[in-house]
Design a protein around this motif. Structure first.
Motif, PDB file in Angstrom:
ATOM      1  N   LYS A 145     -40.531  20.770   4.171  1.00 59.45           N
ATOM      2  CA  LYS A 145     -38.894  20.617   4.646  1.00 59.45           C
ATOM      3  C   LYS A 145     -38.471  21.692   5.645  1.00 59.45           C
ATOM      4  O   LYS A 145     -37.629  21.350   6.297  1.00 59.45           O
ATOM      5  CB  LYS A 145     -38.276  20.892   3.365  1.00 59.45           C
ATOM      6  N   SER A 146     -39.330  22.803   5.750  1.00 60.52           N
ATOM      7  CA  SER A 146     -39.311  23.798   6.834  1.00 60.52           C
ATOM      8  C   SER A 146     -40.111  23.507   8.193  1.00 60.52           C
ATOM      9  O   SER A 146     -41.114  23.219   7.911  1.00 60.52           O
ATOM     10  CB  SER A 146     -39.409  25.145   6.231  1.00 60.52           C
ATOM     11  N   GLN A 147     -39.183  23.551   9.145  1.00 60.77           N
ATOM     12  CA  GLN A 147     -39.728  23.336  10.515  1.00 60.77           C
ATOM     13  C   GLN A 147     -40.757  24.523  10.686  1.00 60.77           C
ATOM     14  O   GLN A 147     -41.881  24.046  11.311  1.00 60.77           O
ATOM     15  CB  GLN A 147     -38.582  23.378  11.782  1.00 60.77           C
ATOM     16  N   LEU A 148     -40.430  25.669  10.389  1.00 63.91           N
ATOM     17  CA  LEU A 148     -41.379  26.700  10.636  1.00 63.91           C
ATOM     18  C   LEU A 148     -42.746  26.548   9.984  1.00 63.91           C
ATOM     19  O   LEU A 148     -43.757  26.790  10.443  1.00 63.91           O
ATOM     20  CB  LEU A 148     -40.598  28.093  10.294  1.00 63.91           C
ATOM     21  N   LYS A 149     -42.539  25.934   8.627  1.00 66.85           N
ATOM     22  CA  LYS A 149     -43.946  25.929   7.822  1.00 66.85           C
ATOM     23  C   LYS A 149     -44.716  24.535   8.673  1.00 66.85           C
ATOM     24  O   LYS A 149     -45.973  24.710   8.721  1.00 66.85           O
ATOM     25  CB  LYS A 149     -43.720  25.509   6.454  1.00 66.85           C
ATOM     26  N   ASN A 150     -43.928  23.723   9.036  1.00 65.89           N
ATOM     27  CA  ASN A 150     -44.738  22.700   9.797  1.00 65.89           C
ATOM     28  C   ASN A 150     -45.388  23.196  11.185  1.00 65.89           C
ATOM     29  O   ASN A 150     -46.534  22.572  11.456  1.00 65.89           O
ATOM     30  CB  ASN A 150     -43.840  21.323   9.951  1.00 65.89           C
ATOM     31  N   LYS A 151     -44.753  23.958  11.727  1.00 62.38           N
ATOM     32  CA  LYS A 151     -45.242  24.645  12.874  1.00 62.38           C
ATOM     33  C   LYS A 151     -46.456  25.290  12.603  1.00 62.38           C
ATOM     34  O   LYS A 151     -47.542  25.435  13.263  1.00 62.38           O
ATOM     35  CB  LYS A 151     -44.103  25.447  13.605  1.00 62.38           C
ATOM     36  N   ASP A 152     -46.417  26.182  11.603  1.00 63.33           N
ATOM     37  CA  ASP A 152     -47.567  27.155  11.283  1.00 63.33           C
ATOM     38  C   ASP A 152     -48.805  26.115  10.797  1.00 63.33           C
ATOM     39  O   ASP A 152     -49.885  26.245  11.324  1.00 63.33           O
ATOM     40  CB  ASP A 152     -47.266  27.963  10.082  1.00 63.33           C
ATOM     41  N   GLY A 190     -55.029  18.189  25.693  1.00 59.85           N
ATOM     42  CA  GLY A 190     -54.346  16.837  25.332  1.00 59.85           C
ATOM     43  C   GLY A 190     -54.195  16.595  23.975  1.00 59.85           C
ATOM     44  O   GLY A 190     -53.845  15.558  23.450  1.00 59.85           O
ATOM     45  N   ILE A 191     -54.792  17.577  22.965  1.00 60.46           N
ATOM     46  CA  ILE A 191     -54.820  17.248  21.417  1.00 60.46           C
ATOM     47  C   ILE A 191     -53.185  17.313  20.991  1.00 60.46           C
ATOM     48  O   ILE A 191     -52.476  18.322  21.537  1.00 60.46           O
ATOM     49  CB  ILE A 191     -55.416  18.539  20.889  1.00 60.46           C
ATOM     50  N   VAL A 192     -52.923  16.300  20.383  1.00 56.52           N
ATOM     51  CA  VAL A 192     -51.615  16.059  19.693  1.00 56.52           C
ATOM     52  C   VAL A 192     -51.618  16.331  18.237  1.00 56.52           C
ATOM     53  O   VAL A 192     -52.562  15.548  17.417  1.00 56.52           O
ATOM     54  CB  VAL A 192     -50.836  14.899  20.046  1.00 56.52           C
ATOM     55  N   ILE A 193     -50.798  17.001  17.678  1.00 54.23           N
ATOM     56  CA  ILE A 193     -50.949  17.169  16.055  1.00 54.23           C
ATOM     57  C   ILE A 193     -49.489  17.349  15.519  1.00 54.23           C
ATOM     58  O   ILE A 193     -48.657  17.778  16.086  1.00 54.23           O
ATOM     59  CB  ILE A 193     -51.519  18.711  15.630  1.00 54.23           C
ATOM     60  N   SER A 194     -49.311  16.194  14.713  1.00 58.54           N
ATOM     61  CA  SER A 194     -47.930  16.221  14.086  1.00 58.54           C
ATOM     62  C   SER A 194     -47.979  16.653  12.453  1.00 58.54           C
ATOM     63  O   SER A 194     -48.814  16.192  11.848  1.00 58.54           O
ATOM     64  CB  SER A 194     -47.323  14.775  13.844  1.00 58.54           C
ATOM     65  N   CYS A 195     -46.877  17.359  12.240  1.00 61.29           N
ATOM     66  CA  CYS A 195     -46.993  17.897  10.784  1.00 61.29           C
ATOM     67  C   CYS A 195     -45.451  17.546  10.451  1.00 61.29           C
ATOM     68  O   CYS A 195     -44.554  18.109  10.852  1.00 61.29           O
ATOM     69  CB  CYS A 195     -47.319  19.408  10.489  1.00 61.29           C
ATOM     70  N   GLN A 196     -45.251  16.842   9.228  1.00 59.65           N
ATOM     71  CA  GLN A 196     -43.954  16.550   8.521  1.00 59.65           C
ATOM     72  C   GLN A 196     -43.754  16.862   7.079  1.00 59.65           C
ATOM     73  O   GLN A 196     -42.893  16.306   6.599  1.00 59.65           O
ATOM     74  CB  GLN A 196     -43.429  15.162   9.199  1.00 59.65           C
ATOM     75  N   ASP A 197     -44.913  17.032   6.602  1.00 66.34           N
ATOM     76  CA  ASP A 197     -45.004  17.256   5.213  1.00 66.34           C
ATOM     77  C   ASP A 197     -44.082  18.376   4.255  1.00 66.34           C
ATOM     78  O   ASP A 197     -43.419  17.955   3.294  1.00 66.34           O
ATOM     79  CB  ASP A 197     -46.451  17.516   4.332  1.00 66.34           C
ATOM     80  N   PHE A 252     -43.974  22.233  21.896  1.00 65.48           N
ATOM     81  CA  PHE A 252     -43.572  22.001  20.588  1.00 65.48           C
ATOM     82  C   PHE A 252     -42.366  20.977  20.868  1.00 65.48           C
ATOM     83  O   PHE A 252     -41.581  20.983  21.505  1.00 65.48           O
ATOM     84  CB  PHE A 252     -42.967  23.124  19.723  1.00 65.48           C
ATOM     85  N   ASP A 253     -42.533  19.934  19.969  1.00 68.05           N
ATOM     86  CA  ASP A 253     -41.398  18.986  20.057  1.00 68.05           C
ATOM     87  C   ASP A 253     -40.769  18.781  18.365  1.00 68.05           C
ATOM     88  O   ASP A 253     -42.019  18.756  17.633  1.00 68.05           O
ATOM     89  CB  ASP A 253     -41.702  17.451  20.524  1.00 68.05           C
ATOM     90  N   VAL A 254     -39.503  18.732  18.328  1.00 61.79           N
ATOM     91  CA  VAL A 254     -39.239  18.420  16.918  1.00 61.79           C
ATOM     92  C   VAL A 254     -38.650  17.072  16.677  1.00 61.79           C
ATOM     93  O   VAL A 254     -38.075  16.532  17.427  1.00 61.79           O
ATOM     94  CB  VAL A 254     -38.272  19.676  16.211  1.00 61.79           C
ATOM     95  N   PHE A 255     -38.696  16.603  15.529  1.00 63.30           N
ATOM     96  CA  PHE A 255     -38.064  15.368  15.162  1.00 63.30           C
ATOM     97  C   PHE A 255     -37.993  14.867  13.776  1.00 63.30           C
ATOM     98  O   PHE A 255     -38.441  15.889  12.976  1.00 63.30           O
ATOM     99  CB  PHE A 255     -39.161  14.244  15.809  1.00 63.30           C
ATOM    100  N   ARG A 256     -37.108  13.910  13.440  1.00 60.84           N
ATOM    101  CA  ARG A 256     -36.893  13.695  12.061  1.00 60.84           C
ATOM    102  C   ARG A 256     -38.013  13.079  11.361  1.00 60.84           C
ATOM    103  O   ARG A 256     -38.692  12.128  11.824  1.00 60.84           O
ATOM    104  CB  ARG A 256     -35.604  12.676  11.904  1.00 60.84           C
ATOM    105  N   ALA A 257     -38.508  13.692  10.309  1.00 65.71           N
ATOM    106  CA  ALA A 257     -39.588  12.987   9.625  1.00 65.71           C
ATOM    107  C   ALA A 257     -39.338  11.665   8.921  1.00 65.71           C
ATOM    108  O   ALA A 257     -38.076  11.403   8.610  1.00 65.71           O
ATOM    109  CB  ALA A 257     -39.701  14.020   8.271  1.00 65.71           C
ATOM    110  N   ASP A 279     -34.275  17.845  11.538  1.00 64.55           N
ATOM    111  CA  ASP A 279     -35.464  17.799  12.518  1.00 64.55           C
ATOM    112  C   ASP A 279     -36.444  18.726  11.939  1.00 64.55           C
ATOM    113  O   ASP A 279     -36.713  19.872  12.486  1.00 64.55           O
ATOM    114  CB  ASP A 279     -34.811  18.165  13.855  1.00 64.55           C
ATOM    115  N   SER A 280     -37.160  18.417  10.699  1.00 64.05           N
ATOM    116  CA  SER A 280     -38.076  19.410  10.469  1.00 64.05           C
ATOM    117  C   SER A 280     -39.366  19.211  10.827  1.00 64.05           C
ATOM    118  O   SER A 280     -40.155  19.997  10.822  1.00 64.05           O
ATOM    119  CB  SER A 280     -38.172  19.491   8.767  1.00 64.05           C
ATOM    120  N   ALA A 281     -39.812  17.667  11.253  1.00 66.04           N
ATOM    121  CA  ALA A 281     -41.095  17.517  11.449  1.00 66.04           C
ATOM    122  C   ALA A 281     -41.241  18.028  13.080  1.00 66.04           C
ATOM    123  O   ALA A 281     -40.640  18.246  13.931  1.00 66.04           O
ATOM    124  CB  ALA A 281     -41.287  16.288  11.712  1.00 66.04           C
ATOM    125  N   VAL A 282     -42.723  18.431  13.207  1.00 64.01           N
ATOM    126  CA  VAL A 282     -43.076  19.184  14.475  1.00 64.01           C
ATOM    127  C   VAL A 282     -44.389  18.594  15.065  1.00 64.01           C
ATOM    128  O   VAL A 282     -45.212  18.105  14.235  1.00 64.01           O
ATOM    129  CB  VAL A 282     -43.490  20.647  14.178  1.00 64.01           C
TER     130      VAL A 282
END
Length: 358
Positions: A259-266, A250-257, A222-227, A239-242
Motif C-alpha cells: 500500500k506504501s509507495q515507499l515500500k514498493n520503491k524499496d 533498459g531494465i524495467v521493474i514494477s512493484c504494486q503489492d 521512477f514513475d508512480v501509478f495507480r495499482a 498512486d502507490s505502485a512504482v
C-alpha cells in the motif's frame, strides 16, 4: 593440502582467541566477521583433527600388533586398524571437498524470478505451482519468504512472480535451480486428452547489498501509478505502485503489492540491485569459462534443466541424468534429494577439474 590444513588450525585458534577478547564483543561488525570465519573454519578443523587421530590409531595398532601374542587381542587390533584406514579414506575425500574454493555468495539470501514461457495459461499455472514448490521447500529449511512482485493471469496462474527467500545458505542450495523448467501434462482445458508441453524460466539471484554492488541513483527513473487488480480500496485508489527504469540497461521493474509507495520503491530497488549484480557475476563467469564448464550446468536461464512429467509421475533433471518417480512430493517442496545430488555432482566436477590442473 596438509600445509593448508595446518594453517587453518592455527588461524582457527587465533580467531577463537580474538573472540574471547572483551573489546571484540563491543564491536558488532568485527564480532560478526569473526563468528562467520569460525563457522567456516570449524568443520575443516574438526575433520582434520579426526583425520590425525585416525592416523595415530593406525600407527598405534600396527605397533601393538607386532608385540601382541594373544590371538583374540590381535583380531581386535586388526579390526580397529581396518576401521581407522577406512575412515582415513573417507576423511581425505571430505577434506578435499571442504577445501574447494567457496562461492562467496553461498550464504546469501536469494531473489527468485519465475516467468511463464511457452504454453500460455498452462505455463502460467505451472509457474504458480513452481512458486508454491519453492515456498514449501523454504518452509522445510526454516527460511522466510516475501513476495516482491506478482503479475497474475486471472485464473490462478502467474505470468511472472518475484519473491525473496531469507535464510542462511539459501543461495548455496538454490543456485542450481536457474534455467528452463518444462512440464508435460494434459491441461484442464484440453478436451481431447492430449499431453501438452509448457515451459517456465527460473532465475535465482543472490541478494545484492550495497557492499556487493553500488547502484547509481542517477541511472534510475521512477514513475508512480495507480495499482490494479486485488488489493483493497487503498491500493487501487492511490498512486502507490512504482515503475523503476534503469536507464543504462533498459531494465524495467514494477512493484504494486504494498500500500506504501515507499515500500514498493524499496522492493523495486532490491530486485534491480540483484539483477545488476547477477549480470556482473555472469560477466565474470564468462571470463572464467573453463572453470564454469566444470560446474553442473551453466546457470543460464535458457538452459533446459528439468522436466516434470505428470502422466508418468516423474521428474528428470537433465544435467545429472537423475529421474525420480515421486512427482507429488517434489511439487510439495521435497527437493532435498535433487539438490543434494546436484551439489555432489558439482563438487565431483570441481574436484576432477582441480586434479586435472595438478
Amino acid at each position: 593440502m596438509f600445509d593448508k590444513l595446518d594453517d587453518i588450525l592455527i588461524r582457527l585458534e587465533e580467531v577463537l582467541n580474538e573472540l574471547n577478547e572483551p573489546t571484540v564483543a563491543n564491536d558488532t561488525v568485527r564480532f560478526q566477521k569473526l563468528m562467520k570465519e569460525q563457522s567456516d573454519l570449524q568443520p575443516i578443523a574438526d575433520a582434520y583433527t579426526e583425520y590425525k587421530n585416525c592416523k595415530q590409531t593406525v600407527e598405534d595398532s600396527l605397533m601393538m600388533l607386532e608385540e601382541e601374542t594373544d590371538e583374540e587381542m590381535k583380531e581386535m587390533l586388526k579390526e580397529e586398524l581396518s576401521d581407522a584406514k577406512k575412515r582415513i579414506e573417507e576423511l581425505e575425500h571430505e577434506l578435499k571437498i571442504l577445501l574447494l574454493p567457496k562461492d562467496p555468495n553461498d550464504d546469501k539470501n536469494v531473489i527468485v524470478e519465475i516467468r511463464a514461457g511457452a504454453g500460455g495459461d498452462e505455463a502460467a499455472l505451472f509457474a504458480s505451482e513452481i512458486y508454491r514448490m519453492y515456498v514449501k521447500f523454504a518452509e522445510s529449511q526454516n527460511w522466510k519468504t516475501e513476495m516482491l512482485s506478482l503479475n497474475e493471469n486471472g485464473i490462478g496462474g502467474f505470468k511472472e512472480v518475484t519473491f525473496m527467500i531469507t535464510g542462511r545458505g539459501a543461495y548455496s542450495k538454490l543456485k542450481y535451480e536457474s534455467g528452463v523448467h518444462r512440464v508435460q501434462r494434459v491441461p484442464e482445458t484440453e478436451s481431447g486428452g492430449r499431453i501438452h508441453t509448457s515451459t517456465i524460466t527460473v532465475a535465482i539471484m543472490p541478494e545484492a547489498e550495497e557492499i556487493d554492488f553500488h547502484l547509481d541513483m542517477n541511472d534510475c527513473k521512477f514513475d508512480v501509478f495507480r495499482a490494479s487488480g486485488n488489493g483493497g480500496q487503498c491500493v487501487n485508489t492511490t498512486d502507490s505502485a512504482v515503475r523503476l527504469t534503469h536507464i543504462p540497461t533498459g531494465i524495467v521493474i514494477s512493484c504494486q503489492d504494498e500500500k506504501s509507495q515507499l515500500k514498493n520503491k524499496d522492493k523495486a530497488l532490491k530486485i534491480l540491485r540483484s539483477r545488476l549484480y547477477e549480470m556482473e557475476l555472469e560477466k565474470r563467469h564468462d571470463e572464467e569459462a573453463e572453470a564454469r564448464r566444470s560446474q553442473v550446468g551453466t546457470g543460464d536461464r535458457s538452459e533446459k534443466i528439468r522436466t516434470y512429467n505428470f502422466p508418468q509421475g516423474r521428474v528428470t533433471d537433465h544435467r545429472i541424468k537423475l529421474t525420480l518417480h515421486r512427482l507429488d512430493s517434489i511439487m510439495n517442496g521435497d527437493l532435498e534429494e535433487i539438490i543434494d545430488s546436484l551439489i555432489a555432482a558439482d563438487q565431483a566436477a570441481k574436484l576432477s577439474n582441480l586434479q586435472g590442473e595438478e
